[in-house]
Design a protein around this motif. Structure first.
Motif, PDB file in Angstrom:
ATOM      1  N   SER A  88       0.813  -1.211   0.000  1.00  0.00           N
ATOM      2  CA  SER A  88       0.000   0.000   0.000  1.00  0.00           C
ATOM      3  C   SER A  88       0.843   1.255   0.000  1.00  0.00           C
ATOM      4  CB  SER A  88      -0.906   0.034   1.240  1.00  0.00           C
ATOM      5  OG  SER A  88      -0.121   0.076   2.430  1.00  0.00           O
ATOM      6  N   GLY A  89       2.095   1.149   0.445  1.00  0.00           N
ATOM      7  CA  GLY A  89       2.899   2.341   0.664  1.00  0.00           C
ATOM      8  C   GLY A  89       2.527   2.930   2.012  1.00  0.00           C
ATOM      9  N   PRO A  90       3.119   4.037   2.367  1.00  0.00           N
ATOM     10  CA  PRO A  90       2.821   4.609   3.683  1.00  0.00           C
ATOM     11  C   PRO A  90       1.328   4.839   3.859  1.00  0.00           C
ATOM     12  CG  PRO A  90       4.650   5.750   2.651  1.00  0.00           C
ATOM     13  CD  PRO A  90       4.073   4.827   1.611  1.00  0.00           C
ATOM     14  N   LEU A  91       0.828   4.461   5.018  1.00  0.00           N
ATOM     15  CA  LEU A  91      -0.589   4.637   5.321  1.00  0.00           C
ATOM     16  C   LEU A  91      -0.821   5.970   6.021  1.00  0.00           C
ATOM     17  CD1 LEU A  91      -1.235   1.021   6.574  1.00  0.00           C
ATOM     18  CD2 LEU A  91      -2.069   2.028   4.445  1.00  0.00           C
ATOM     19  N   ARG A  92      -2.008   6.479   5.873  1.00  0.00           N
ATOM     20  CA  ARG A  92      -2.382   7.744   6.512  1.00  0.00           C
ATOM     21  C   ARG A  92      -2.882   7.495   7.925  1.00  0.00           C
ATOM     22  NH1 ARG A  92      -3.326  12.216   4.363  1.00  0.00           N
ATOM     23  NH2 ARG A  92      -5.221  12.598   5.548  1.00  0.00           N
ATOM     24  N   THR A  93      -2.648   8.447   8.790  1.00  0.00           N
ATOM     25  CA  THR A  93      -3.227   8.408  10.122  1.00  0.00           C
ATOM     26  C   THR A  93      -4.742   8.292   9.984  1.00  0.00           C
ATOM     27  OG1 THR A  93      -1.437   9.662  11.112  1.00  0.00           O
ATOM     28  CG2 THR A  93      -3.561   9.753  12.238  1.00  0.00           C
ATOM     29  N   GLY A  94      -5.316   7.377  10.729  1.00  0.00           N
ATOM     30  CA  GLY A  94      -6.753   7.165  10.686  1.00  0.00           C
ATOM     31  C   GLY A  94      -7.186   5.985   9.835  1.00  0.00           C
ATOM     32  N   THR A  95      -6.245   5.353   9.111  1.00  0.00           N
ATOM     33  CA  THR A  95      -6.602   4.164   8.342  1.00  0.00           C
ATOM     34  C   THR A  95      -7.100   3.097   9.316  1.00  0.00           C
ATOM     35  OG1 THR A  95      -4.973   4.627   6.612  1.00  0.00           O
ATOM     36  CG2 THR A  95      -5.722   2.354   6.811  1.00  0.00           C
ATOM     37  N   LEU A  96      -8.213   2.485   8.988  1.00  0.00           N
ATOM     38  CA  LEU A  96      -8.840   1.482   9.844  1.00  0.00           C
ATOM     39  C   LEU A  96      -8.742   0.121   9.171  1.00  0.00           C
ATOM     40  CD1 LEU A  96     -10.604   1.153  12.443  1.00  0.00           C
ATOM     41  CD2 LEU A  96     -12.585   1.401  10.935  1.00  0.00           C
ATOM     42  N   ALA A  97      -8.409  -0.906   9.946  1.00  0.00           N
ATOM     43  CA  ALA A  97      -8.307  -2.261   9.401  1.00  0.00           C
ATOM     44  C   ALA A  97      -8.948  -3.262  10.346  1.00  0.00           C
ATOM     45  CB  ALA A  97      -6.844  -2.633   9.179  1.00  0.00           C
ATOM     46  N   HIS A  98      -9.587  -4.260   9.757  1.00  0.00           N
ATOM     47  CA  HIS A  98     -10.062  -5.407  10.518  1.00  0.00           C
ATOM     48  C   HIS A  98      -8.920  -6.424  10.512  1.00  0.00           C
ATOM     49  CE1 HIS A  98     -12.191  -9.396  10.733  1.00  0.00           C
ATOM     50  NE2 HIS A  98     -12.485  -8.821  11.881  1.00  0.00           N
ATOM     51  N   ILE A  99      -8.493  -6.871  11.705  1.00  0.00           N
ATOM     52  CA  ILE A  99      -7.434  -7.866  11.829  1.00  0.00           C
ATOM     53  C   ILE A  99      -8.143  -9.200  12.068  1.00  0.00           C
ATOM     54  CG2 ILE A  99      -5.304  -8.509  12.986  1.00  0.00           C
ATOM     55  CD1 ILE A  99      -5.282  -5.668  11.633  1.00  0.00           C
TER      56      ILE A  99
END
Length: 119
Positions: A88-99
């Motif tokens: 993805s490259g650097p992620l932005r603050t606030g990116t949400l992910a389901h683990i």
């Protein structure tokens, strides 16, 4: 006219109708949205090396210190496209992910993923 890059998403834009090069960059945009923009769900976030036999579409968040094909991509999202790992490259603050393996929602902030909350 050369395309421009939108700073928040990394998506390309600004072509003239019918301009050469539109197809390749637009395909990259669609793939980026599909892989990382609509709904980020990762199978695991504590592996440091790629799994041996990933299925096409499997998504992970490499842990530090990442090795092999994941080296240098710690905390990024990566998707197996059937032939290679796409990052993805650097992620932005606030990116949400389901683990998936933890059954938690985690948010990316200050360069790292939160512990997450159970879902």
């Amino acid at each position: 006219m050369p395309s421009s890059t939108e700073p928040r998403s990394g998506l390309k834009y600004g072509w003239s109708l019918g301009e050469s090069g539109w197809s390749a960059e637009m395909n990259d945009n669609i793939l980026r949205i599909g892989r990382f923009g609509l709904h980020l769900s990762a199978k695991d976030r504590d592996l440091t090396a790629p799994p041996g036999s990933p299925a096409t579409g499997d998504t992970y968040i490499p842990a530090a210190p990442a090795t092999g094909a994941w080296a240098g991509h710690e905390n990024e999202a990566t998707v197996w496209d059937g032939a290679a790992w796409i990052f993805s490259g650097p992620l932005r603050t606030g990116t949400l992910a389901h683990i998936e393996d933890e059954q938690k929602l985690s948010v990316f902030r200050a360069g790292a993923w939160s512990a997450g909350v159970a879902v």
